[in-house]
Enzyme design. Structure first.
Site, PDB file in Angstrom:
ATOM      1  N   ALA B  92     -10.893   4.086  10.837  1.00  0.00           N
ATOM      2  CA  ALA B  92     -12.224   3.799  10.294  1.00  0.00           C
ATOM      3  C   ALA B  92     -12.568   4.984   9.381  1.00  0.00           C
ATOM      4  CB  ALA B  92     -13.242   3.656  11.409  1.00  0.00           C
ATOM      5  N   LEU B  95     -13.473   4.523   3.486  1.00  0.00           N
ATOM      6  CA  LEU B  95     -13.175   4.531   2.048  1.00  0.00           C
ATOM      7  C   LEU B  95     -13.638   5.792   1.330  1.00  0.00           C
ATOM      8  CD1 LEU B  95     -13.799   0.761   1.192  1.00  0.00           C
ATOM      9  CD2 LEU B  95     -11.608   1.961   1.118  1.00  0.00           C
ATOM     10  N   CYS B 152     -12.384  -4.597   3.616  1.00  0.00           N
ATOM     11  CA  CYS B 152     -12.381  -3.398   4.461  1.00  0.00           C
ATOM     12  C   CYS B 152     -13.338  -3.594   5.628  1.00  0.00           C
ATOM     13  CB  CYS B 152     -12.790  -2.161   3.668  1.00  0.00           C
ATOM     14  SG  CYS B 152     -12.848  -0.688   4.727  1.00  0.00           S
ATOM     15  N   LYS B 187      -7.404  -8.755  -2.129  1.00  0.00           N
ATOM     16  CA  LYS B 187      -6.896  -8.348  -0.811  1.00  0.00           C
ATOM     17  C   LYS B 187      -7.693  -9.043   0.277  1.00  0.00           C
ATOM     18  CE  LYS B 187      -5.035  -4.571   1.811  1.00  0.00           C
ATOM     19  NZ  LYS B 187      -4.551  -3.195   1.760  1.00  0.00           N
ATOM     20  N   ASN B 214      -5.414  -7.244   5.025  1.00  0.00           N
ATOM     21  CA  ASN B 214      -6.050  -5.963   5.330  1.00  0.00           C
ATOM     22  C   ASN B 214      -5.953  -5.744   6.845  1.00  0.00           C
ATOM     23  OD1 ASN B 214      -7.701  -3.629   5.204  1.00  0.00           O
ATOM     24  ND2 ASN B 214      -8.802  -4.495   3.473  1.00  0.00           N
ATOM     25  N   GLY B 287       2.786   0.035   4.583  1.00  0.00           N
ATOM     26  CA  GLY B 287       1.502   0.696   4.808  1.00  0.00           C
ATOM     27  C   GLY B 287       1.587   1.867   5.768  1.00  0.00           C
TER      28      GLY B 287
END
Lengths: 297, 327
Positions: B92, B95, B152, B187, B214, B287
């Protein structure tokens, strides 16, 4: 297909000797890549119990060892771990010839698995990483090193490479938490031990003798510290009170170790406010005046 | 017996063709963008490329995908921001990023020197902000594609709020489509009952491709303190444990839309990547594995090449969507 995959993975591991992009080393290195780092599969020279709960791991890493600066760390993949994916960061303790070592305590499944590995086995390591301590200059401020528990490991190279000897304050809960006292003495440093239960050295916290020493002589001193966050915060506060510069090596949870995941961030003063900076990249060593302890609470 | 001989002959003929033409073809097409190979890196796991430049040759990747960028700098969430779980990781981060100007000043001078495409992952808190950011990168020149992060799970405004609403996902894509000719990759959020209508909504609004998926919304609790392990309480789950979820979503979306799909979620090796392609992905992204094994994308590329050679295939496109589902 499964068999084919297994073979190709094996081949890949065999190839995985040393990874770096030669085009990007030396002068072609973009300025933001401050430290040269390598990913290398290295061999365990020894992995032995140092005290009751501490182990000393020596790794042969000829390309990495000469690059290591005091306060830097290695990001280690414990390949025997199956369902825990991440690498584990460890402060680099000593460098000798083509080998370097780390001191670690068994605190979870990563370090437990590491403790079961032995001579000749291989580990993937990314190192050296991070922005380390500023090595004191001859005739400069007297270095005062403050270490809590295995924080002592991160300070050995600094003590060894500093032309200016000083005092090492080391603290722990009990006698067994006091590491490498003799090694620091052998380097010619004055080692002052405290334990919370009084089983070794002076009883109390490591900050008490530091405070006493700074009261005795509070100028022309510089503090370097590594240990639990609470200790670092207290040391930073004391250094601030005496207006003594202090470099603190922060211990934060990490994933990638190279600055991309943004897990290990701490609040650091920037402009009029503060921003999150990465312990793995801008740190682990920060100027204590820059750390915003109360932000982001 | 006769049939067997014929099959063998065909096999030999095929291998001769391969030998005559040399290497297998790994290149794939995403919109107007040609990738040298189908293996890229997933946004948020590779920083801005430069951080990994010492450990691997970025020009060997299919494309570099940077961490999500919005118009202004973003501080991100409080710590702890990640927690390791069985075969995965919950994050978490929130961003954290330098904003468009900060990115262009600090990272673009390096990224624009790469020979492989750079895909910019963008986000906003309003439809207009997505379009503003898209416009800025369109004007920059040299960008390979834009990946629209509408999924997200770790921010209050923006992100998944758009990706889990059929009307909003179409609005975001359409608004960006209006301001740029760059390939748009949407995405997708895994947190929907059925992905097909969302895939169609993005495609119909002008998306050139889809990234699936995601991270999956998740949580971990420390039973001693009884507190959530993340400051943000919940986060997004990634790593090998989510791969079967992602494979299913790719397979479903591939049947719903004709635009290419970039498959991602727990890829650790070539077999994982090939599984995504067989399910219907035209390309893949590595990823979380970048965090623990930065060589993974290059190992995956080598492994895909080996797989094609072993199966006497000349072109990676032959495996896309080749899953055999017996009715």
């Amino acid at each position: 297909m499964t068999t084919a995959t297994v073979t190709s993975q094996k081949k890949n591991t065999a190839r995985l000797e040393c990874h770096y992009n030669p085009k990007l080393t030396g002068s072609a290195l973009p300025t933001m890549l401050a430290v040269p780092m390598l990913e290398q599969t290295v061999q365990i020279v020894s992995n032995e119990r140092d005290t009751d709960s501490y182990f000393r791991l020596v790794l042969r890493a000829p390309q990495i060892a000469p690059l290591i600066q005091p306060g830097q760390f290695a990001h280690v993949r414990v390949s025997t771990l199956k369902d825990a994916l991440l690498r584990r960061p460890f402060s680099i303790f000593q460098v000798a010839g083509d080998a370097f070592s780390i001191l670690y305590k068994t605190v979870g499944k990563g370090t437990d698995a590491l403790a079961r590995m032995g001579r000749g086995e291989k580990l993937s390591v990314i190192a050296p990483l991070g922005h380390g301590f500023t090595v004191p200059k001859r005739g400069g401020e007297t270095p005062l090193l403050v270490a809590g528990g295995y924080g002592m490991a991160a300070m050995y190279l600094l003590a060894q490479r500093s032309p200016q000897k000083g005092i090492v304050f080391v603290g722990g809960r009990k006698r067994i938490d006091i590491l490498c006292e003799k090694e620091f003495q052998a380097l010619g440093w004055d080692v002052r031990v405290t334990t919370e239960d009084g089983s070794h050295g002076e009883k109390g916290l490591v900050t008490r003798p530091l405070l006493k020493e700074l009261k005795r002589k509070g100028h022309h001193r510089k503090v370097f510290a590594c240990g639990p966050t609470g200790m670092l915060k207290a040391v930073g506060k004391i250094a601030g009170e005496f207006d003594v510069p202090a470099e603190l090596s922060m211990d934060e949870h990490m994933c990638c170790g190279v600055g991309v995941c943004l897990t290990c961030v701490i609040p650091v003063k920037a402009g009029d406010g503060w921003e999150y900076q990465r312990t793995c990249t801008e740190g682990p060593v920060f100027n204590s005046r820059q750390v915003e302890w109360e932000a982001a609470k | 017996m006769k049939a067997k001989v014929q099959r063998l002959k065909a096999k030999v003929a095929k291998s001769e063709v391969r030998n005559a033409e040399g290497e297998v073809n790994l290149s794939v097409q995403i919109g107007t963008m040609t990738l040298p190979n189908p293996v890229m890196v997933a946004s948020g796991t590779f920083g801005y490329g430069v951080e990994y430049a010492q450990l691997l040759d970025l020009n060997q990747l299919g494309a570099v995908v940077v961490k999500g960028i919005r118009l202004h700098p973003v501080r991100g969430n409080r710590t702890p921001r990640t927690v390791e779980v069985t075969s995965g990781l919950i994050n978490a981060i929130g961003l954290q990023g330098p904003g468009v100007d900060g990115f262009i000043k600090k990272y673009w001078p390096f990224l624009k020197t790469l020979k492989v495409p750079t895909i910019i992952n963008i986000w906003g808190t309003t439809v207009e902000e997505y379009a503003d950011v898209a416009r800025r990168f369109d004007a920059l020149g040299g960008v390979g594609a834009l990946e629209l992060n509408v999924s997200c799970p770790n921010i209050k405004e923006g992100g998944a709020q758009f990706g889990t609403d059929l009307r909003l996902i179409a609005q975001v894509v359409a608004a960006c489509r209006k301001v740029t000719q760059l390939p748009l990759i949407t995405k997708m959020s895994p947190n929907v009952v059925c992905i097909a209508p969302f895939a169609r909504a993005a495609a119909d609004a002008g998306s050139d491709a889809l990234s699936i998926m995601n991270s999956y919304p998740a949580m971990a609790i420390d039973v001693e303190t009884r507190q959530p392990k993340l400051a943000n309480i919940t986060g997004g789950l990634t790593g090998p444990c989510i791969k079967p979820i992602a494979i299913k979503l790719v397979w479903e979306a591939a049947q719903a839309v004709k635009i290419p799909i970039i498959g991602m979620g727990g890829i650790q090796n070539a077999a994982d990547a090939i599984e995504f392609m067989v399910a219907g992905a035209a390309a893949v992204a590595v990823g979380t594995a970048n965090f623990y094994e930065p060589q993974t994308p290059l190992q995956v590329i080598a492994g895909i090449r080996e797989f094609l050679e072993e199966h006497r295939l000349r072109d990676v496109k032959e495996i896309i969507g080749s899953v055999i589902v017996k009715k």
